[in-house]
Enzyme design. Sequence first.
Site, PDB file in Angstrom:
ATOM      1  N   THR A  39      -0.659  -1.892 -36.621  1.00 18.11           N
ATOM      2  CA  THR A  39      -0.946  -1.791 -38.049  1.00 18.11           C
ATOM      3  C   THR A  39      -1.374  -3.131 -38.625  1.00 18.11           C
ATOM      4  OG1 THR A  39       1.411  -2.092 -38.402  1.00 18.11           O
ATOM      5  CG2 THR A  39       0.587   0.157 -38.571  1.00 18.11           C
ATOM      6  N   ASP A  40      -1.047  -4.254 -37.933  1.00 11.22           N
ATOM      7  CA  ASP A  40      -1.295  -5.568 -38.566  1.00 11.22           C
ATOM      8  C   ASP A  40      -2.781  -5.814 -38.818  1.00 11.22           C
ATOM      9  OD1 ASP A  40      -1.824  -6.115 -35.831  1.00 11.22           O
ATOM     10  OD2 ASP A  40      -0.737  -8.036 -35.826  1.00 11.22           O
ATOM     11  N   GLY A 127       4.766  -8.605 -23.801  1.00 11.63           N
ATOM     12  CA  GLY A 127       4.725  -8.000 -25.132  1.00 11.63           C
ATOM     13  C   GLY A 127       5.800  -8.545 -26.055  1.00 11.63           C
ATOM     14  N   LEU A 128       6.394  -9.697 -25.699  1.00 12.99           N
ATOM     15  CA  LEU A 128       7.399 -10.321 -26.581  1.00 12.99           C
ATOM     16  C   LEU A 128       6.824 -11.570 -27.236  1.00 12.99           C
ATOM     17  CD1 LEU A 128      10.551  -9.991 -24.300  1.00 12.99           C
ATOM     18  CD2 LEU A 128       9.873  -8.507 -26.178  1.00 12.99           C
ATOM     19  N   SER A 129       5.493 -11.663 -27.228  1.00 16.72           N
ATOM     20  CA  SER A 129       4.795 -12.773 -27.891  1.00 16.72           C
ATOM     21  C   SER A 129       5.093 -14.133 -27.288  1.00 16.72           C
ATOM     22  CB  SER A 129       5.141 -12.818 -29.380  1.00 16.72           C
ATOM     23  OG  SER A 129       4.694 -11.675 -29.982  1.00 16.72           O
ATOM     24  N   SER A 130       5.164 -14.190 -25.967  1.00 15.04           N
ATOM     25  CA  SER A 130       5.356 -15.494 -25.325  1.00 15.04           C
ATOM     26  C   SER A 130       4.173 -16.406 -25.647  1.00 15.04           C
ATOM     27  CB  SER A 130       5.510 -15.330 -23.815  1.00 15.04           C
ATOM     28  OG  SER A 130       4.440 -14.567 -23.290  1.00 15.04           O
ATOM     29  N   GLU A 163      -5.447 -17.484 -30.401  1.00 19.28           N
ATOM     30  CA  GLU A 163      -5.168 -16.380 -29.463  1.00 19.28           C
ATOM     31  C   GLU A 163      -6.420 -15.518 -29.282  1.00 19.28           C
ATOM     32  OE1 GLU A 163      -1.468 -14.999 -28.698  1.00 19.28           O
ATOM     33  OE2 GLU A 163      -2.625 -14.179 -27.045  1.00 19.28           O
ATOM     34  N   ASP A 175       2.425 -11.671 -34.695  1.00 14.47           N
ATOM     35  CA  ASP A 175       3.261 -12.391 -33.729  1.00 14.47           C
ATOM     36  C   ASP A 175       3.546 -13.834 -34.161  1.00 14.47           C
ATOM     37  OD1 ASP A 175       2.953  -9.999 -32.463  1.00 14.47           O
ATOM     38  OD2 ASP A 175       1.640 -10.734 -30.888  1.00 14.47           O
ATOM     39  N   TYR A 225      -7.534  -3.017 -26.391  1.00 12.44           N
ATOM     40  CA  TYR A 225      -7.074  -3.439 -27.726  1.00 12.44           C
ATOM     41  C   TYR A 225      -8.263  -3.495 -28.683  1.00 12.44           C
ATOM     42  CZ  TYR A 225      -4.511  -6.280 -31.174  1.00 12.44           C
ATOM     43  OH  TYR A 225      -3.907  -6.751 -32.313  1.00 12.44           O
TER      44      TYR A 225
HETATM   45  C1  GLA Z   1      -0.255  -7.531 -30.032  1.00 12.91           C
HETATM   46  C2  GLA Z   1      -0.994  -8.344 -31.082  1.00 12.91           C
HETATM   47  C3  GLA Z   1      -0.445  -8.103 -32.482  1.00 12.91           C
HETATM   48  C4  GLA Z   1      -0.342  -6.610 -32.784  1.00 12.91           C
HETATM   49  C5  GLA Z   1       0.319  -5.864 -31.630  1.00 12.91           C
HETATM   50  C6  GLA Z   1       0.285  -4.375 -31.827  1.00 12.91           C
HETATM   51  O1  GLA Z   1       1.070  -7.973 -29.926  1.00 12.91           O
HETATM   52  O2  GLA Z   1      -0.881  -9.725 -30.788  1.00 12.91           O
HETATM   53  O3  GLA Z   1      -1.242  -8.772 -33.441  1.00 12.91           O
HETATM   54  O4  GLA Z   1      -1.594  -6.079 -33.086  1.00 12.91           O
HETATM   55  O5  GLA Z   1      -0.282  -6.162 -30.384  1.00 12.91           O
HETATM   56  O6  GLA Z   1       1.055  -4.018 -32.923  1.00 12.91           O
END
Ligand code: GLA
Length: 395
Positions: A39-40, A127-130, A163, A175, A225
């Site tokens: 959604t971001d 998927g934990l924003s490393s 990124e 993130d 994505y």
């Molecule tokens: C990744 C992206 C985020 C977001 C998510 C999905 O983590 O870095 O900006 O779009 O996917 O919600």
Amino acid sequence: MPKDLIERLQRELSSHFGQGEKTFLAVAPGRVNLIGEHTDYNDGFVLPMAIDRHVFLAFRPRSNAEVRVVALDLGEQAQAELDAADFEAMPAFLKYIAGPGKLLQKYQKPIRGFEAVVSSTIPIGGGLSSSAALLVTAVLAFRQINHLSASKAELAHLCAQSERHFSGAEVGIMDPFTSLHGRAGCALLLDCRSLEYHHIPLPSDQLTILVADTRVRRQLSATAYNDRRRACERASASIAKIYPQVRALRDVDEAMLADVRQQMDEQTYRRARHVVSENARTLQAVQALHEPDISRFGELVNASHQSLRDDYEVSCEELDIMVEAAGHGPGCIGARMMGGGFGGCVLVLVRPGNAQAMIEHLQQEYKNRTAIEPNIFTANAADGATVEPLAQKLA
Ligand code: GLA
């Protein structure tokens, strides 16, 4: 703070680069996203939290535009001249540390670099924003050394821009924003259009948050994505023909979407339906936390997974197996895939007294069904990123 790790970073810094100017430590958390997935970048709402897993970057200023980094966990060392053209050839960890400096040069010159040692307790690529946490430590280092006045929101934009540049995925702001703005014990409700945010207290006596890493990593995710992002833009452009006030799917509700269903192909419609319903679920989830109505919160999390799996099609077999296993595990409140998708981690919400039993159940069932050993741990909501002088910290 893990004192042993910090002392080690400091020792390694001296052994690789000798004695130098004052040393600083930047620490940035990873995140889990409770709800509000994909959604971001649709100007929508997200409800993530920073977690007690971090990237640690000990650094010292250099007098020139060079960045030298030792990546402790990888046993690698690399360096970059910010003016150098060929960022593409660099090892990934260096791109993510030097990259923001390169972008900063557009706004300010000269930018001074640094020498640094980095280590992380966030599982990489799960998927934990490393990668966002790594970028956050880097931008904090550049800000500190170059006395920049950039706000945290501006730093988050810089991280997202880096990124996008270095991963090829056109990611949103969630993130890095979460890593910079997290608060212990709270989730963060973020409006990704205005960047207005609220800290939402989590009822930890009623809810334990587990992260279940499937250990599946897939490379195709940047393309997928970006495809999803394009579908959302197509959908909002066709809806805007009938509802001119629509700038993004954030502005669309379920009734409007039903009205314009014939204007788009079935797949685009389903992509839009995920985003529209997920935005609504995110706001309902905040309401459920306020009450608190934890069962309702869990239902919304489960519905998010179904929508990501069936409408947005960003799940995969292993994620679905983990979610399904969690669903009939002890004390389950809700479970769903997290982050971009196609692998990585599942969020599992469990009644506090059942957390250990749930971990054991998932370890066994996931391994039986996939032959992969998962990595499952508890995540606590943590404060956002910091940067401080290191010598004072150890004194
Ligand atoms: C990744 C992206 C985020 C977001 C998510 C999905 O983590 O870095 O900006 O779009 O996917 O919600």
